[in-house]
Design an enzyme around this catalytic site. Structure first.
Site, PDB file in Angstrom:
ATOM      1  N   ASP A  67      63.411  91.903  28.709  1.00  0.00           N
ATOM      2  CA  ASP A  67      62.706  92.350  27.513  1.00  0.00           C
ATOM      3  C   ASP A  67      63.663  92.877  26.441  1.00  0.00           C
ATOM      4  O   ASP A  67      64.854  93.085  26.697  1.00  0.00           O
ATOM      5  CB  ASP A  67      61.663  93.425  27.858  1.00  0.00           C
ATOM      6  CG  ASP A  67      62.164  94.435  28.903  1.00  0.00           C
ATOM      7  OD1 ASP A  67      63.394  94.593  29.039  1.00  0.00           O
ATOM      8  OD2 ASP A  67      61.336  95.055  29.565  1.00  0.00           O
ATOM      9  N   ASN A 136      54.033 104.543  34.864  1.00  0.00           N
ATOM     10  CA  ASN A 136      52.656 104.032  34.793  1.00  0.00           C
ATOM     11  C   ASN A 136      52.499 102.701  35.526  1.00  0.00           C
ATOM     12  O   ASN A 136      51.480 102.043  35.417  1.00  0.00           O
ATOM     13  CB  ASN A 136      52.219 103.885  33.323  1.00  0.00           C
ATOM     14  CG  ASN A 136      53.022 102.816  32.577  1.00  0.00           C
ATOM     15  OD1 ASN A 136      53.953 102.225  33.132  1.00  0.00           O
ATOM     16  ND2 ASN A 136      52.666 102.564  31.337  1.00  0.00           N
ATOM     17  N   HIS A 138      54.369  99.953  35.038  1.00  0.00           N
ATOM     18  CA  HIS A 138      54.734  98.728  34.323  1.00  0.00           C
ATOM     19  C   HIS A 138      55.975  98.077  34.939  1.00  0.00           C
ATOM     20  O   HIS A 138      56.818  98.741  35.543  1.00  0.00           O
ATOM     21  CB  HIS A 138      54.884  98.953  32.805  1.00  0.00           C
ATOM     22  CG  HIS A 138      56.095  99.681  32.348  1.00  0.00           C
ATOM     23  ND1 HIS A 138      56.118 100.450  31.218  1.00  0.00           N
ATOM     24  CD2 HIS A 138      57.356  99.767  32.847  1.00  0.00           C
ATOM     25  CE1 HIS A 138      57.321 100.955  31.049  1.00  0.00           C
ATOM     26  NE2 HIS A 138      58.095 100.558  32.031  1.00  0.00           N
ATOM     27  N   GLU A 143      52.300  96.254  30.586  1.00  0.00           N
ATOM     28  CA  GLU A 143      51.672  97.567  30.676  1.00  0.00           C
ATOM     29  C   GLU A 143      50.308  97.470  31.366  1.00  0.00           C
ATOM     30  O   GLU A 143      49.676  96.405  31.339  1.00  0.00           O
ATOM     31  CB  GLU A 143      51.457  98.120  29.253  1.00  0.00           C
ATOM     32  CG  GLU A 143      52.738  98.268  28.433  1.00  0.00           C
ATOM     33  CD  GLU A 143      53.520  99.541  28.769  1.00  0.00           C
ATOM     34  OE1 GLU A 143      53.359 100.090  29.875  1.00  0.00           O
ATOM     35  OE2 GLU A 143      54.303  99.981  27.916  1.00  0.00           O
TER      36      GLU A 143
HETATM   37  C1  F6R Z   1      63.638  97.614  31.300  1.00  0.00           C
HETATM   38  C2  F6R Z   1      62.257  97.425  31.728  1.00  0.00           C
HETATM   39  C3  F6R Z   1      61.396  98.565  32.148  1.00  0.00           C
HETATM   40  C4  F6R Z   1      62.126  99.603  33.003  1.00  0.00           C
HETATM   41  C5  F6R Z   1      61.188 100.742  33.370  1.00  0.00           C
HETATM   42  C6  F6R Z   1      61.924 101.832  34.132  1.00  0.00           C
HETATM   43  O1  F6R Z   1      64.247  96.396  30.978  1.00  0.00           O
HETATM   44  O2  F6R Z   1      61.775  96.344  31.684  1.00  0.00           O
HETATM   45  O3  F6R Z   1      60.292  98.075  32.865  1.00  0.00           O
HETATM   46  O4  F6R Z   1      62.627  98.991  34.159  1.00  0.00           O
HETATM   47  O5  F6R Z   1      60.645 101.299  32.213  1.00  0.00           O
HETATM   48  O6  F6R Z   1      62.848 102.425  33.292  1.00  0.00           O
HETATM   49  P1  F6R Z   1      63.884 103.532  33.817  1.00  0.00           P
HETATM   50  O7  F6R Z   1      64.823 102.811  34.731  1.00  0.00           O
HETATM   51  O8  F6R Z   1      64.573 104.019  32.576  1.00  0.00           O
HETATM   52  O9  F6R Z   1      63.088 104.562  34.503  1.00  0.00           O
END
Ligand code: F6R
Length: 245
Positions: A67, A136, A138, A143
């Site tokens: 992403d 959450n 995701h 989401e």
């Molecule tokens: C990042 C992504 C997100 C993160 C998730 C966890 O490329 O796609 O899904 O993996 O938000 O983020 P952290 O590791 O910062 O807790």
């Protein structure tokens, strides 16, 4: 499904990097799906170390990221391109032209999503997809929602994600409201998935991911259906599972 529980974040990072190293040693032409965020930073640090010790060669590896924020230039230090360049790509021998991330400044969302989706197809799919998980539930920026997108799409970030990600910005108003993200079919079509989960704040999300109902309101729950899922969790992130299961 394989689950490794490590003592702490450092061990998690080393374990995850070792799994990626094995993938690249077995197939030097691997297509690696990569993630950003706090969780994989240590993994990238170990991959750089393995590279410096000549244990891994990235010269034929292709990477494709999950992403990117919409509306942010690649040079901006908040972009996922900047993150990947600085945590990994600049320090290893991957060819920059073999590193792919959505274009945050694309002027036409539909065109950019189609371009990125076609790119995944033209690479022959993803051999190993690295994932983190949101509090959450995701994965990528898929989401919780009434339905999930299958393919690359432009998504409005949930308030929970904006709040959590604001820690990387000067203030919450700077957090982009939209992102380009692979869809769940892109992710689920990867040959292997490697999910990293660290810290107490993720313990409930990890429990729901593995033991909760499979529902679009928890996108990570779909990973229960993947044929080759490996999870590396530290003890803190595993604490709710340990208590309940
Ligand atoms: C990042 C992504 C997100 C993160 C998730 C966890 O490329 O796609 O899904 O993996 O938000 O983020 P952290 O590791 O910062 O807790």
């Amino acid at each position: 499904m394989k689950v490794y529980v490590t003592k702490n974040y450092e061990d998690l990072s080393k374990k995850a990097a070792t799994i990626i190293l094995s993938q690249v040693v077995l197939n030097p032409y691997s297509v690696l799906g990569l993630a950003t965020g706090s969780t994989p930073i240590g993994t990238y640090k170990y991959l750089v170390e393995f590279y410096k010790n000549k244990e891994i060669d990235f010269s034929n590896v292709i990477s494709i990221n999950l992403d990117e924020y919409k509306g942010i230039a690649s040079e901006n230090n908040q972009s996922y391109r900047y993150f990947m360049d600085n945590h990994l790509f600049k320090h290893i021998n991957i060819k920059m032209e073999n590193t792919y991330i959505p274009d945050g400044l694309a002027s036409d969302d539909d065109k950019e999503c189609k371009r990125y989706n076609d790119l995944i197809t033209s690479l022959g799919g993803i051999d190993l997809q690295l994932l983190g998980i949101g509090v959450n539930g995701h994965i990528g920026f898929n989401e919780p929602s009434e339905y999930l997108e299958k393919y690359v799409h432009c998504v409005a970030l949930s308030q929970s994600t904006i709040d959590v990600n604001s820690r990387f910005f000067n203030n919450i108003d700077e957090v982009p409201k939209y992102a380009y993200s692979m869809g769940v079919k892109n992710i689920m079509s990867s040959n292997k998935i490697l999910l990293l989960v660290s810290g107490k704040s993720k313990a409930k999300a990890l429990y729901d991911c593995l033991y909760g109902p499979i529902t679009t309101m928890n996108p990570s729950s779909i990973l229960q259906l993947h044929k080759d899922l490996t999870i590396v969790s530290d003890e803190d992130a595993f604490s709710v599972i340990k208590q309940k299961v």
